[in-house]
Write an enzyme that holds these catalytic residues in place. Structure first.
Site, PDB file in Angstrom:
ATOM      1  CG  ASP A 185      -9.007   3.745  -9.683  1.00  0.00           C
ATOM      2  OD1 ASP A 185      -8.525   4.745  -9.329  1.00  0.00           O
ATOM      3  OD2 ASP A 185      -8.711   2.787  -8.982  1.00  0.00           O
ATOM      4  CB  CYS A 187      -4.819  -3.151  -7.305  1.00  0.00           C
ATOM      5  SG  CYS A 187      -3.653  -2.124  -6.542  1.00  0.00           S
ATOM      6  CE1 TYR A 215      -9.416   5.291   1.027  1.00  0.00           C
ATOM      7  CE2 TYR A 215      -7.780   6.936   1.531  1.00  0.00           C
ATOM      8  CZ  TYR A 215      -8.047   5.674   0.981  1.00  0.00           C
ATOM      9  OH  TYR A 215      -6.891   4.572   0.931  1.00  0.00           O
ATOM     10  CG  ASN A 230       4.987 -12.193  -9.074  1.00  0.00           C
ATOM     11  OD1 ASN A 230       4.403 -11.083  -9.373  1.00  0.00           O
ATOM     12  ND2 ASN A 230       6.291 -12.209  -8.660  1.00  0.00           N
ATOM     13  CG  HIS A 273       6.216  -7.585  -9.098  1.00  0.00           C
ATOM     14  ND1 HIS A 273       6.951  -8.739  -8.851  1.00  0.00           N
ATOM     15  CD2 HIS A 273       7.206  -6.525  -8.774  1.00  0.00           C
ATOM     16  CE1 HIS A 273       8.173  -8.468  -8.775  1.00  0.00           C
ATOM     17  NE2 HIS A 273       8.211  -7.202  -8.365  1.00  0.00           N
ATOM     18  CD  GLU A 291      -4.506   4.114  -7.433  1.00  0.00           C
ATOM     19  OE1 GLU A 291      -4.808   3.584  -6.228  1.00  0.00           O
ATOM     20  OE2 GLU A 291      -3.793   3.592  -8.082  1.00  0.00           O
TER      21      GLU A 291
END
Length: 224
Positions: A40, A65, A97, A108, A149, A187
Site C-alpha cells: 500500500d 481508505c 488472511y 463524505n 466516498h 493498494e
C-alpha cells in the site's frame, strides 16, 4: 536493517520511513507474503492534498481508505460495517488472511459536493484527520455524512499486537512519527495482470519516486 544497525547510530529503513511520515510524505508498506501480499501507498491523513489523491488513483489504483485508531472510532460512534448491515451478505466473510474486516462507514464531509473528486476526497480525509486529533470535541454526524466516498477503517485496539494489516501498520507509523491517528492507505495494483503489484516492483517504484519501502515485518520487529 537489524536492531544492531540502530544501536550503532546508522538509520534503519524504519527510521527513514518515520522521518518521511513526520514530514507528511508517503511510504510504501508490503504487509507479508502470507497475508494479503499487497503493498500500500500510505500517507499521514493530515497531508493528503488533491494531488495526493490523484497519485493514489493513478499510481496505486486500489481503494482509498482512511484508517483511524479504535479509540477514535469509538469516540465517533463508528461501528464495524458488517455488524450493522442488515443483509444476508453481511454474515461470515470467510477471509483467508484475517478474522474480520476492519471496514467501518464510508463518509463524505458535509462541505463536499459529490464527494468523489480529488478535491472533495482530500477535504474529507483532512477533516477526518483533524477530527481524530480531538475526537471528544467532534460532533461526527454534524461534520460527515454516510454513505460517502471515503471508507473508514477501524484500527485494532492494540494495533500490531492484535492485527497486522495495513490499517495497523500505517497507524503504528503515524504514532511513531507523532502524526494524527489517521492514515490513508491504498493498494498498489498491476495494470497488466490486474493483481497486486509484486513487492519487488513496488520497491522499484518506491525507489524511483524517492519513497521509502518497508516490509510489515520490520515494523512488527520494531514495535511489538
Amino acid at each position: 536493517m537489524s536492531r544492531s544497525s540502530r544501536s550503532s547510530g546508522e538509520p534503519t529503513a524504519v527510521d527513514r520511513a518515520i522521518d518521511t511520515f513526520r514530514r507528511g510524505d508517503p511510504v510504501c508498506i508490503h504487509d507479508a507474503d502470507d497475508r494479503e501480499g499487497e503493498t500500500d501507498i500510505i500517507y499521514p491523513a493530515t497531508a493528503v492534498t488533491p494531488n495526493a489523491v490523484s497519485r493514489l488513483r493513478n499510481d496505486a489504483g486500489g481503494l482509498i481508505c482512511v484508517a483511524v485508531d479504535g479509540e477514535v472510532a469509538d469516540a465517533f460512534g463508528l461501528p464495524f460495517l458488517q455488524d450493522v448491515l442488515d443483509h444476508p451478505a453481511a454474515g461470515d466473510h470467510d477471509l483467508t488472511y484475517d478474522d474480520r474486516s476492519s471496514f467501518s462507514l464510508p463518509v463524505n464531509h458535509r462541505k463536499t459536493d459529490t464527494g468523489i473528486t480529488d478535491e472533495d476526497r482530500s477535504l474529507t480525509i483532512r477533516e477526518l484527520a483533524t477530527a481524530a486529533d480531538t475526537p471528544e470535541e467532534t460532533a461526527f454526524a454534524s461534520s460527515f455524512r454516510t454513505p460517502g466516498h471515503v471508507h473508514i477503517l477501524r484500527g485494532a485496539t492494540n494495533l500490531l499486537a492484535d492485527r497486522r494489516g495495513h490499517t495497523e501498520l500505517g497507524l503504528t507509523l503515524a504514532h511513531a512519527a507523532d502524526q494524527s491517528p489517521a492514515v490513508v492507505v491504498c493498494e498498489m495494483l498491476d495494470d497488466e495482470t490486474g493483481k497486486a503489484v509484486a513487492p519487488e516492483d513496488a520497491a522499484t517504484y518506491a525507489e524511483a519516486q524517492g519513497i521509502p519501502f518497508i516490509e510489515g515485518a520490520q515494523l512488527v520487529e520494531r514495535f511489538v
